[in-house]
Design an enzyme around this catalytic site. Structure first.
Site, short mmCIF file in Angstrom:
data_model
loop_
_atom_site.label_atom_id
_atom_site.label_comp_id
_atom_site.label_asym_id
_atom_site.label_seq_id
_atom_site.Cartn_x
_atom_site.Cartn_y
_atom_site.Cartn_z
N ASN A 138 0.85 -1.19 0.00
CA ASN A 138 0.00 0.00 0.00
C ASN A 138 0.89 1.24 0.00
O ASN A 138 1.34 1.70 1.03
CB ASN A 138 -0.91 -0.01 1.23
N ASN A 151 -5.80 6.51 -1.11
CA ASN A 151 -6.73 6.02 -2.12
C ASN A 151 -7.34 4.66 -1.75
O ASN A 151 -7.98 4.02 -2.58
CB ASN A 151 -6.06 5.94 -3.50
N ASP A 152 -7.18 4.25 -0.49
CA ASP A 152 -7.73 2.95 -0.09
C ASP A 152 -9.24 2.90 -0.26
O ASP A 152 -9.80 1.93 -0.77
CB ASP A 152 -7.37 2.66 1.38
N GLY A 204 -6.19 -2.41 0.08
CA GLY A 204 -5.57 -1.11 -0.10
C GLY A 204 -4.26 -1.11 -0.86
O GLY A 204 -3.67 -0.03 -1.05
N ASP A 251 -1.73 -0.99 -3.98
CA ASP A 251 -1.90 -0.16 -5.17
C ASP A 251 -0.65 -0.16 -6.03
O ASP A 251 0.35 -0.81 -5.71
CB ASP A 251 -2.28 1.28 -4.78
N ASP A 259 -7.10 -13.48 -19.79
CA ASP A 259 -7.85 -14.33 -18.87
C ASP A 259 -8.88 -15.17 -19.64
O ASP A 259 -9.36 -14.76 -20.69
CB ASP A 259 -8.55 -13.43 -17.85
N GLU A 261 -4.73 -17.74 -20.92
CA GLU A 261 -5.04 -18.69 -19.85
C GLU A 261 -5.84 -19.85 -20.44
O GLU A 261 -6.96 -19.68 -20.89
CB GLU A 261 -5.85 -18.02 -18.74
#
Length: 618
Positions: free
Chosen positions: A137, A142-143, A162, A164, A331, A360
């Protein structure tokens, strides 16, 4: 020529009118670039009844080739042809409906000229996979972001914690010192989902042109990529074209009725990727795989809608050019339509020939895995995916089984041998991304019985076999799976020390336990050694049928030869020179990569118990 002077008040009025005409419209992509591989640009314009407006453009080298109104009157798709000699700058797009007029000022930017961008990745790399929310974090401010649906809840193992982009950037030296050469972040697109869904993982996009504000900003992501490049690290971006989050802004006003598949008809997917390459698959099973929703909160995209397919491909090209990323991990590669995924891969690699993509492909056998790699031989359905790399789940399965079943004809360490012996099914197994675990699989240390010797043996195999190694964050610290009640949080624990106020920091030797330091030192030494070995990075592989629970293989070039011995026994093992003479002839000793000790390979020799011994032959 007659000249007209406009009063300052009138000029201000025109400026305000022009701005107000644009602010009620959403335009994607937000800007574009000159001299792109394709001269075609699709603009998706969204605004009240904009579908009833007719677009026009009057700019040298730019013309409208077609424009389409969606089923919703609030969309207009405008296709532009941009000639190669058009210069960077802005142009105006006029939209008119009767006496109503709107003007869009659209920017064309100059493409980046730096060679240190879009580099691709290969078997010369070792990829470090991490989840930004769980790594560090760097910006607690910005959490929790006002206006976004889910706040930070670090006490919830499956909530947002949180972490980032800044947190990752703050620890790039840690990643680089481990010996890693590339960083793969799980998706960082906006995932403004409800707290109940818990979208910290990033796989439920609600805006595909915006970085989630709890991770940072678009500008911060670009700066992160540059910071990685400055340190010699590549960046792989995780993307999803199979589905979006149910809070995506589209879902309030779909452009076309068939933009997403109808869940009331197809339900949720069957999660059976093998169906996509099954020559006997029923239409029912195929529809469930391709058209079923991944989960209730993830609407399934219909790439057979031409405008959506164009939008998604363009979004990919935009991010590559905008950010400078070096590769993409796509993905759920098996879940969308095959023809769309082939088109996507082909167009991306034509635009960026040095780039690389890994899809994937979570299936249960080598045959089903190899189907998805480009230019494969021995198939008769005519499908070419154009995909360079697949996620080699078969290596993961083989490692898991090798350490969790007794040695037998088809079990134990034989699983490694049998898996690699099928490599002829791939068009290029060296392009496979190989891994011990990832964010969707139980932590490999726990899978291997939380035995440090087992983990070291498996890691040594990962670093010395063919392919592109991917290491999941925390493996270098022997992370364990959390309690079963954690759900996915068990696989995705925080890095201690990544948050202000943490009791200890695993980013420093002082903050690590003796066990963590032992594994960290092993990973650091072995991964950095791999950088120096062309035989391991690019050489050929020859292996011998395992006997008495010992597996021996060699990696070699004309200039270098490396011998790898996996002794799965609880006692030391004797290695026969005669059995391996075809690879040992001419060599008298080997230098142990980990201990630095010399071993006489001119005769039979012993290797320690529960160890992967790596010898550079001399």
């Amino acid at each position: 020529m007659t000249r007209y002077l406009i009063s300052p008040l009138a000029l201000l009025f025109l400026l305000v009118s022009s701005l107000s005409a644009q602010t009620d419209l959403r335009v994607e992509p937000p800007f574009w670039y000159t001299q792109m591989q394709s001269n075609q640009l699709q603009l998706m314009i969204h605004g009240a009844n904009i579908g009833r407006f007719q677009a026009s453009v009057d700019h040298p080298g730019i013309k409208i080739t077609k424009q389409i109104t969606g089923d919703s009157p609030n969309y207009r798709f405008v296709y532009l042809q941009i000639d190669p000699d058009v210069k960077p700058g802005s142009f105006s797009l006029s939209l008119k409906n009767g006496d109503q007029t709107k003007t869009i000022t659209y920017s064309l930017k100059e493409r980046a000229k730096s060679i240190n961008r879009n580099q691709g990745f290969s078997s010369e790399d070792v990829i470090y996979l991490l989840m930004p929310d769980r790594f560090a974090n760097g910006n607690p401010a910005n959490d929790t972001v006002e206006g976004m649906l889910e706040p930070a809840r670090r006490n919830d193992p499956s909530g947002r914690h949180g972490g980032d982009i800044k947190g990752v950037q703050d620890h790039l030296d840690y990643i680089k010192n481990l010996g890693m050469t590339a960083v793969w972040l799980t998706p960082v697109f906006e995932n403004d989902q409800t707290p109940e869904y818990k979208a910290y993982h990033g796989y439920a996009a609600t805006d595909m042109y915006k970085i989630d504000r709890r991770f940072g900003s678009n500008e911060e992501f670009v700066a992160f990529v540059k910071a990685c490049h400055d340190k010699g690290l590549k960046v792989i971006m995780d993307m999803i074209h199979n589905h979006i989050g149910d809070q995506h802004w589209w879902m309030k006003d779909l452009p076309f009725n068939d933009w997403v598949h109808d869940q009331s008809v197809y339900g949720n997917t069957n999660y059976r990727g093998t169906v996509a390459s099954d020559p006997y698959a029923s239409q029912h099973d195929t529809d469930r795989l391709v058209k079923g929703w991944f989960v209730n909160e993830m609407p399934d995209l219909n790439q057979r809608n031409q405008q959506l397919a164009d939008y998604l491909i363009q979004n990919t090209l935009w991010w590559i050019e905008y950010s400078g990323i070096d590769g993409i991990r796509m993905d759920t590669y098996l879940y969308p339509y095959q023809d769309y995924m082939a088109r996507w891969a082909k167009e991306v690699l034509e635009a960026y020939p040095s780039f690389n993509i890994v899809g994937e492909s979570w299936v249960e056998s080598v045959a089903h895995e190899s189907y998805w790699q480009k230019d494969r031989d021995g198939e008769n359905d005519g499908y070419n995916s154009h995909l360079p790399s697949v996620t080699d789940f078969q290596i993961h399965f083989a490692v898991r089984d090798a350490f969790n079943s007794p040695f037998g004809w088809e079990s134990g360490i034989m699983r490694l041998y049998y898996t690699l012996s099928q490599d002829r099914l791939y068009s290029d197994p060296m392009q496979n991304v190989i891994f011990l675990d990832n964010h969707d699989i139980n932590r490999i240390y726990s899978t291997l019985g939380e035995n440090l010797n087992n983990l070291k043996m498996a890691y040594a195999f990962l670093m010395t076999t063919r392919g592109i190694p991917q290491v999941y964050y925390g493996t270098e610290l022997a992370f364990k799976a959390g309690p079963g009640s954690w759900g996915d949080g068990a696989k995705r624990a925080d890095m201690p020390g990544g948050w202000p106020g943490d009791a200890r920091s695993v980013f420093t030797a002082e903050g690590r336990t003796p066990e963590e330091n032992a594994m960290h030192s092993y990973v650091t030494k072995l991964t950095n050694w791999r950088k120096t070995s062309d035989a391991v990075k690019n050489g050929k592989l020859i292996h011998f049928v395992p006997e008495e629970n010992v597996y021996v293989y060699f990696r070699y070039t004309n200039r270098e030869r490396v011998m790898v011995i996996m002794n799965m026994n609880d006692t030391e093992a004797t290695i026969s020179r005669k059995k391996h003479l075809e690879m040992l002839r001419g060599y008298t000793f080997g230098l142990d990569v980990i201990t630095g000790k010399s071993t006489n390979v001119g005769q039979d020799f012993k290797v320690p118990a529960r160890t992967t011994t790596i010898l550079t032959l001399k």
